[in-house]
Design a protein around this motif. Structure first.
Motif, PDB file in Angstrom:
ATOM      1  N   PRO A  45      67.370  29.721  31.403  1.00  0.00           N
ATOM      2  CA  PRO A  45      67.325  28.317  31.239  1.00  0.00           C
ATOM      3  C   PRO A  45      66.463  28.120  29.962  1.00  0.00           C
ATOM      4  CG  PRO A  45      65.864  29.065  33.247  1.00  0.00           C
ATOM      5  CD  PRO A  45      66.854  30.035  32.773  1.00  0.00           C
ATOM      6  N   ARG A  46      65.636  29.145  29.516  1.00  0.00           N
ATOM      7  CA  ARG A  46      65.006  28.937  28.312  1.00  0.00           C
ATOM      8  C   ARG A  46      65.972  28.868  27.255  1.00  0.00           C
ATOM      9  NH1 ARG A  46      61.027  32.410  30.424  1.00  0.00           N
ATOM     10  NH2 ARG A  46      61.859  34.103  29.036  1.00  0.00           N
ATOM     11  N   ALA A  47      67.098  29.597  27.290  1.00  0.00           N
ATOM     12  CA  ALA A  47      68.150  29.842  26.203  1.00  0.00           C
ATOM     13  C   ALA A  47      68.858  28.428  26.174  1.00  0.00           C
ATOM     14  CB  ALA A  47      69.047  30.937  26.422  1.00  0.00           C
ATOM     15  N   LEU A  48      69.159  27.968  27.557  1.00  0.00           N
ATOM     16  CA  LEU A  48      69.822  26.485  27.240  1.00  0.00           C
ATOM     17  C   LEU A  48      68.907  25.276  26.826  1.00  0.00           C
ATOM     18  CD1 LEU A  48      71.439  26.231  30.884  1.00  0.00           C
ATOM     19  CD2 LEU A  48      72.525  26.315  28.844  1.00  0.00           C
ATOM     20  N   ALA A  49      67.565  25.430  27.044  1.00  0.00           N
ATOM     21  CA  ALA A  49      66.908  24.399  26.686  1.00  0.00           C
ATOM     22  C   ALA A  49      66.456  24.386  25.011  1.00  0.00           C
ATOM     23  CB  ALA A  49      65.180  24.621  27.328  1.00  0.00           C
ATOM     24  N   ALA A  50      66.695  25.745  24.404  1.00  0.00           N
ATOM     25  CA  ALA A  50      66.528  26.000  22.974  1.00  0.00           C
ATOM     26  C   ALA A  50      67.371  25.360  22.244  1.00  0.00           C
ATOM     27  CB  ALA A  50      66.526  27.349  22.761  1.00  0.00           C
ATOM     28  N   GLY A  51      68.710  24.790  22.744  1.00  0.00           N
ATOM     29  CA  GLY A  51      69.784  23.969  22.219  1.00  0.00           C
ATOM     30  C   GLY A  51      69.550  22.610  22.365  1.00  0.00           C
ATOM     31  N   LEU A  52      68.320  22.153  22.828  1.00  0.00           N
ATOM     32  CA  LEU A  52      68.385  20.594  23.006  1.00  0.00           C
ATOM     33  C   LEU A  52      67.922  20.079  21.774  1.00  0.00           C
ATOM     34  CD1 LEU A  52      66.732  20.327  26.562  1.00  0.00           C
ATOM     35  CD2 LEU A  52      69.079  19.526  25.935  1.00  0.00           C
ATOM     36  N   PRO A  53      68.284  18.723  21.577  1.00  0.00           N
ATOM     37  CA  PRO A  53      67.705  18.160  20.266  1.00  0.00           C
ATOM     38  C   PRO A  53      66.095  18.089  20.325  1.00  0.00           C
ATOM     39  CG  PRO A  53      69.583  16.912  21.275  1.00  0.00           C
ATOM     40  CD  PRO A  53      69.045  17.835  22.326  1.00  0.00           C
ATOM     41  N   ALA A  54      65.577  18.221  19.166  1.00  0.00           N
ATOM     42  CA  ALA A  54      64.022  18.398  19.286  1.00  0.00           C
ATOM     43  C   ALA A  54      63.502  16.894  19.893  1.00  0.00           C
ATOM     44  CB  ALA A  54      63.532  18.310  17.775  1.00  0.00           C
ATOM     45  N   GLY A  55      62.473  17.129  20.531  1.00  0.00           N
ATOM     46  CA  GLY A  55      61.849  16.208  21.300  1.00  0.00           C
ATOM     47  C   GLY A  55      62.528  15.635  22.472  1.00  0.00           C
ATOM     48  N   ALA A  56      63.733  16.109  22.932  1.00  0.00           N
ATOM     49  CA  ALA A  56      64.200  15.608  24.128  1.00  0.00           C
ATOM     50  C   ALA A  56      63.821  15.917  25.251  1.00  0.00           C
ATOM     51  CB  ALA A  56      66.016  16.154  23.970  1.00  0.00           C
ATOM     52  N   LEU A  57      62.982  17.166  25.345  1.00  0.00           N
ATOM     53  CA  LEU A  57      62.447  17.540  26.604  1.00  0.00           C
ATOM     54  C   LEU A  57      60.994  17.019  26.902  1.00  0.00           C
ATOM     55  CD1 LEU A  57      62.871  19.476  29.261  1.00  0.00           C
ATOM     56  CD2 LEU A  57      61.983  21.300  27.682  1.00  0.00           C
ATOM     57  N   ARG A  58      60.873  16.778  27.943  1.00  0.00           N
ATOM     58  CA  ARG A  58      59.201  16.433  28.398  1.00  0.00           C
ATOM     59  C   ARG A  58      58.911  16.930  29.663  1.00  0.00           C
ATOM     60  NH1 ARG A  58      56.846  11.411  25.956  1.00  0.00           N
ATOM     61  NH2 ARG A  58      55.045  11.018  27.187  1.00  0.00           N
ATOM     62  N   LEU A  59      57.987  17.820  29.360  1.00  0.00           N
ATOM     63  CA  LEU A  59      57.444  18.819  30.639  1.00  0.00           C
ATOM     64  C   LEU A  59      56.371  17.795  31.455  1.00  0.00           C
ATOM     65  CD1 LEU A  59      57.418  22.178  29.058  1.00  0.00           C
ATOM     66  CD2 LEU A  59      59.136  21.350  30.580  1.00  0.00           C
ATOM     67  N   GLU A  60      55.947  18.243  32.624  1.00  0.00           N
ATOM     68  CA  GLU A  60      54.911  17.840  33.279  1.00  0.00           C
ATOM     69  C   GLU A  60      54.903  16.154  33.530  1.00  0.00           C
ATOM     70  OE1 GLU A  60      51.727  19.750  31.265  1.00  0.00           O
ATOM     71  OE2 GLU A  60      51.537  21.080  32.870  1.00  0.00           O
ATOM     72  N   THR A  61      56.394  15.801  33.686  1.00  0.00           N
ATOM     73  CA  THR A  61      56.453  14.226  33.684  1.00  0.00           C
ATOM     74  C   THR A  61      57.419  14.136  35.002  1.00  0.00           C
ATOM     75  OG1 THR A  61      56.448  14.246  31.606  1.00  0.00           O
ATOM     76  CG2 THR A  61      57.242  12.388  32.531  1.00  0.00           C
ATOM     77  N   PRO A  62      56.806  14.398  36.376  1.00  0.00           N
ATOM     78  CA  PRO A  62      57.589  14.127  37.464  1.00  0.00           C
ATOM     79  C   PRO A  62      58.014  12.602  37.582  1.00  0.00           C
ATOM     80  CG  PRO A  62      54.976  14.336  38.003  1.00  0.00           C
ATOM     81  CD  PRO A  62      55.310  14.519  36.566  1.00  0.00           C
ATOM     82  N   VAL A  63      59.283  12.395  37.947  1.00  0.00           N
ATOM     83  CA  VAL A  63      59.830  10.828  38.009  1.00  0.00           C
ATOM     84  C   VAL A  63      59.419  10.383  39.577  1.00  0.00           C
ATOM     85  CG1 VAL A  63      61.934   9.796  38.328  1.00  0.00           C
ATOM     86  CG2 VAL A  63      61.247  11.016  36.384  1.00  0.00           C
ATOM     87  N   ALA A  64      58.884   9.359  39.806  1.00  0.00           N
ATOM     88  CA  ALA A  64      58.604   8.907  41.428  1.00  0.00           C
ATOM     89  C   ALA A  64      59.610   8.019  41.735  1.00  0.00           C
ATOM     90  CB  ALA A  64      57.324   8.034  41.024  1.00  0.00           C
TER      91      ALA A  64
END
Ligand SMILES: Cc1cc2nc3c(=O)[nH]c(=O)nc-3n(C[C@H](O)[C@H](O)[C@H](O)COP(=O)(O)OP(=O)(O)OC[C@H]3O[C@@H](n4cnc5c(N)ncnc54)[C@H](O)[C@@H]3O)c2cc1C
Length: 413
Positions: free
Chosen positions: A210-229
């Protein structure tokens, strides 16, 4: 409620391989996409931790190079894969048997022909089943009637005795159930990928995938520690009370949160597995291979540091053994006895590094099992994950890809 974040075309909830594959496809199509993940890293069920210099995957799993989604998405060199030897070992009360495709390891041919593993009829039936699974176009396999794996072996002319000795212990480790009640269609596709591909582990742990997949995302597209309620009319609401507006929302979480976020979606039951990680002073096997137990006291065991030496610090061996369901101290004691027999060595001196129980490890896949299902739930709402396809890395990513196609189609309309 806190202030809203910037609007995005598509918001993907969950950064497991399904959500990441979906987001990658959407970004590649030029759509603005954001992925929000509840935990502190990507990967979901495919994560690895470092404990005292050991690499510990969150439950033992392997990476198959023949999966179509794997071939489509990864530079396999980058993952620095280390292969298992083709085939596997079966521990029986009368000794250890080697099962291997003899075209891959000709040295195992005498073992096959010795009759210790199976008689000529069973070998011929197995050869025919394997040739069909390997050579037929996947579309033909997918269209065949779906029964249980057990019925498929009987239909192929494989004796019950051979099923008990070979398939039952092996298939148990793949589907986390030992009654052979999983869809035959799913079995044939997995068997095909095993015959055509190589079972491996990435040097950095299964979490490298999954880290290899995430590396190909556009910069700033991923937000960690953000659970959706929850989902709102305009996007999602995070547990921190922030609304993130989006034209479309894809729920790519594991089954529990998916049911909470989208109560209208029907989810399958899931199977639980526990992996024990033991440390020994030296490898009890000296071979990068899977060992299964004809008595089914464990699903499978392997010396991880024989496969990837860097899974353990120098001079130590790391052994992973999985069992169905939850673990516990009594179970670990019984397991040590079984492992002592299977490896033919004392296990009293082994240290238990850790145990990982994954409650929702794999979906139950009884026949008839649809290999893929629409991800559309309602206008602007989608769901993907292994529960919408097959319980595997392939299934999860294929479901993510399907979600991306359906979102794109709807947005363009
Ligand atoms: C022990 C084990 C062994 C396995 N062995 C194999 C194998 O050998 N081969 C194979 O192909 N497959 C195997 N699998 C299956 C494979 O790992 C899974 O099918 C796949 O990883 C599922 O991916 P997913 O993206 O659907 O879900 P997940 O990986 O579960 O990802 C869901 C993500 O959503 C996040 N999330 C949850 N709730 C929220 C929320 N409210 N807000 C934001 N984010 C949220 C989670 O934190 C997680 O990151 C195994 C699985 C396990 C557990």
């Amino acid at each position: 409620m806190s202030s809203a974040l910037d609007a995005t075309d598509v918001l993907v909830v969950g950064a497991g391989v399904a959500g990441l594959a979906c987001a990658r496809d959407l970004a590649a199509a030029g759509v603005s996409v954001r992925v929000v993940e509840a935990s502190d890293a990507v990967g979901g069920r495919m994560r690895s931790d470092r404990i005292d210099g050991f690499v510990v995957d969150r439950g033992f799993q392997v990476f198959n190079t023949a999966y179509p989604q794997v071939r489509r998405r990864f530079d396999l060199k980058e993952l620095r894969l280390r292969p298992f030897t083709p085939g596997f070992l079966v521990h029986t009360p009368n000794g250890r048997l080697t099962f291997c495709d003899p075209t891959r390891r000709p040295r195992t041919l005498p073992d096959l022909l010795s009759g210790r593993l199976a008689g000529p009829r069973d070998l011929a039936a197995l050869g025919l089943l394997s040739a069909r699974d390997m050579l037929l176009p996947p579309g033909r396999l997918k269209r065949r009637p779906d029964t249980t794996a057990r019925t498929a072996f009987a239909d192929a002319g494989i004796s019950e005795e051979f099923v008990e000795r070979l398939f039952r212990p092996f298939v148990a480790g793949v589907f986390l159930e030992d009654e052979l009640e999983t869809s035959s269609r799913v079995f044939h596709l997995v068997w095909r990928s095993m015959l055509r591909g190589t079972i491996c582990l990435p040097t950095g742990g299964i979490g490298s995938v999954p880290r290899a997949l995430a590396a190909g995302l556009p910069a700033g597209a991923l937000r960690l520690e953000t659970p959706v309620a929850g989902l709102t009319d305009h996007g999602v609401l995070t547990a921190g009370g922030v609304e993130i507006p989006a034209r479309a929302v894809v729920v790519a979480t594991d089954p529990g949160p998916a049911a909470a976020l989208l109560p209208e979606v029907v989810l399958p039951d899931y199977r639980t597995v526990t992996t024990y990680y033991h440390v020994a002073a030296r490898s009890p096997l000296g071979e990068p291979t899977l060992l299964v137990d004809v008595g089914r006291r464990f699903l499978n065991t392997c010396v991880l540091s024989d496969v990837v030496p860097s899974y353990a610090p120098p001079g130590r061996a790391l052994i992973a053994t999985s069992v169905i369901g939850r673990g516990g101290q009594a179970r670990e004691r019984e397991l040590r006895a079984a492992l002592a027999e299977a490896y033919g060595t004392g296990t009293d001196g082994w240290d238990l590094l850790t145990a990982r129980t994954i409650e929702d490890a794999l979906p139950v896949m009884p026949p008839p099992h649809p290999l893929t299902r629409t991800t559309r739930v309602a206008p602007g709402r989608y769901v993907c994950g292994d529960h919408r396809a097959t319980g595997s890395v392939q299934g999860a990513m294929a479901s993510g890809a399907r979600a991306a196609r359906e979102v794109l189609g709807d947005l363009r309309r």
